[in-house]
Write a protein that holds these residues in place. Structure first.
Motif, short mmCIF file in Angstrom:
data_model
loop_
_atom_site.label_atom_id
_atom_site.label_comp_id
_atom_site.label_asym_id
_atom_site.label_seq_id
_atom_site.Cartn_x
_atom_site.Cartn_y
_atom_site.Cartn_z
N THR A 2 0.65 -1.57 -0.10
CA THR A 2 0.01 0.04 -0.16
C THR A 2 0.52 1.41 -0.07
O THR A 2 1.79 1.62 0.91
CB THR A 2 -0.87 0.05 1.30
OG1 THR A 2 -1.67 -1.34 1.03
CG2 THR A 2 -2.18 1.18 1.26
N GLU A 4 1.37 4.57 1.16
CA GLU A 4 1.19 5.53 2.06
C GLU A 4 1.40 6.73 1.99
O GLU A 4 3.05 6.83 1.63
CB GLU A 4 0.73 5.30 3.35
CG GLU A 4 0.26 4.15 3.11
CD GLU A 4 -0.02 3.11 5.14
OE1 GLU A 4 1.19 3.32 5.81
OE2 GLU A 4 -0.89 2.13 5.59
N GLU A 6 1.91 9.47 4.96
CA GLU A 6 1.56 9.41 6.63
C GLU A 6 2.97 9.71 7.14
O GLU A 6 3.99 10.07 6.52
CB GLU A 6 1.21 8.01 7.31
CG GLU A 6 0.73 8.05 8.23
CD GLU A 6 -0.77 8.58 8.49
OE1 GLU A 6 -1.10 10.03 8.63
OE2 GLU A 6 -1.16 8.33 7.69
N ARG A 29 -6.64 11.63 0.98
CA ARG A 29 -6.92 10.11 1.52
C ARG A 29 -5.85 9.02 1.84
O ARG A 29 -6.09 8.32 3.07
CB ARG A 29 -7.49 9.91 0.69
CG ARG A 29 -9.15 8.44 0.95
CD ARG A 29 -9.33 7.82 -0.60
NE ARG A 29 -8.80 6.97 -1.40
CZ ARG A 29 -8.52 5.94 -1.04
NH1 ARG A 29 -8.49 4.53 0.77
NH2 ARG A 29 -7.22 5.03 -2.12
N ARG A 30 -4.30 9.27 0.88
CA ARG A 30 -3.70 8.16 1.56
C ARG A 30 -3.42 8.58 3.19
O ARG A 30 -1.54 8.18 3.01
CB ARG A 30 -2.40 7.94 0.68
CG ARG A 30 -3.97 7.10 -0.22
CD ARG A 30 -2.84 7.26 -1.71
NE ARG A 30 -3.80 6.43 -2.41
CZ ARG A 30 -3.29 4.60 -2.82
NH1 ARG A 30 -2.34 3.51 -1.98
NH2 ARG A 30 -4.43 4.18 -3.58
N GLY A 31 -3.25 10.12 3.42
CA GLY A 31 -1.96 10.19 4.74
C GLY A 31 -1.46 11.44 4.48
O GLY A 31 -1.35 11.97 5.32
N SER A 227 5.86 8.85 -4.22
CA SER A 227 4.94 8.11 -3.42
C SER A 227 6.80 8.27 -3.50
O SER A 227 7.92 7.63 -4.32
CB SER A 227 4.20 6.97 -3.33
OG SER A 227 4.90 5.98 -4.75
#
Ligand code: NAD
Length: 301
Positions: A2, A4, A6, A29-31, A227
């Protein structure tokens, strides 16, 4: 795996609507904490309003995400600095820049007014410089960063009536390639997205094709490029209607005139097939890369 975000802070320019809004919503939505930048003007870059950026910030917050609005124009050095400052003041760091803001002033070259050239270069290309310069400095300090620049098939492949837009969009590929090289040692990756999607910018241009090119279908590629999992840099991807493809500049093996030989224009004509033949092409990733493939040839006696 996944992907993320965050503890990551992302800037998305032109995020008050269209593609940018989709990117901002999905990153949040993914932090990610997201700076939603938008001047709120018209498609041709006239006027401005705080409504667009504020609405997307509210949307993100209503879904439990973190976002801050930036109403700066990317088209000035102060605006670019202001967007970066917003990220630092609101969230204390900066990891991702998605430069997506854009306008259109389509005209054939003969009819192009200088004002239409300046307006388009200022938002797309100079705006990318104004934003990426302060952002790059901050990312370099943190030894981490992801840039995603928005180009267009109009720039890389060409399109009638879009010389100003096409030149700006092709320029973004040049900027991204150099940032990829300059950022390599500092953990900074830079890549380019070439989207096609149904937005207010294209709703009158796409015809029946419009139904098949939802902006949501571009978002996965942009989120991947933004990412930590993205170890690619110096690349460019087309994303259209659920088809994702690499776009690259290739170099054919070409024709070598021979050591010490200065060919004539007639020799070039005679060898055009070899010069153009794509078999065995390479994809150089720097000027040094091109020269490295050339040296063995030039050293042949
Ligand atoms: P859009 O008009 O919905 O979004 C562009 C956003 O940029 C707008 O919200 C606008 O207010 C904002 N903006 C304009 N000037 C600004 C400035 N100076 N400062 C800050 N924000 C500013 O259009 P879109 O289709 O979502 O376009 C997004 C990007 O994708 C653009 O760069 C566009 O050129 C590019 N693009 C789109 C398509 C497509 O098919 N939609 C194709 C190729 C490239």
């Amino acid at each position: 795996m996944t992907l993320e975000f965050e503890n990551r802070v992302a800037i998305v320019t032109g995020a008050g609507g269209g593609l940018g809004r989709q990117y901002a919503l999905e990153l949040a939505r993914r932090g990610a904490s997201v700076v939603v930048n938008d001047l709120g003007g018209s498609v041709d870059g006239v006027g401005g309003s705080d409504a667009a950026a504020n609405r997307v910030v509210e949307e993100i917050q209503a879904l439990g995400g973190r976002a801050a609005a930036s109403l700066h124009s990317v088209a000035t050095p102060e605006g670019g600095q202001g967007i970066v400052d917003t990220a630092l003041e609101a969230f204390g760091r900066l990891d991702v820049v998605v430069h997506n803001a854009g306008i259109l002033r389509d005209k054939t070259l003969v009819k192009l007014e200088w004002e239409d050239l300046d307006a388009v270069l200022d938002v797309h290309l100079r705006g990318a410089f104004y934003l990426s310069k302060p952002a790059f400095a901050r990312m370099k300090d943190n030894h981490y960063g992801r840039f995603v620049f928005t180009s267009s098939n109009a720039g890389v492949f060409g399109n009638f009536g879009q010389s100003n837009y096409g030149a700006a969009k092709a320029g973004l590929v040049g900027l991204s390639n150099v940032l990829a090289i300059e950022g390599a040692k500092a953990g900074i990756a830079s890549n380019v997205i070439m989207p096609v999607a149904r937005t207010r910018m294209t709703e009158e241009l796409l015809g029946t094709f419009a139904d098949q090119v939802a902006p949501e279908l571009v978002t996965p590629m942009v989120v991947f490029l933004a990412s930590e999992a993205c170890q690619l840099t110096h690349e460019c991807f087309s994303a259209v209607g659920g088809r994702y493809a690499r776009v690259f500049t290739g170099l054919t093996p070409g024709w070598y005139a021979g050591h010490g030989v200065t060919p004539t224009a007639e020799d070039i004509l005679a060898h055009l097939d070899e010069i153009e033949n794509r078999d065995g092409y390479t994809v150089p990733l720097s000027t040094g890369d091109e020269l490295a493939t050339l040296l063995p040839l030039l050293n042949q006696q």
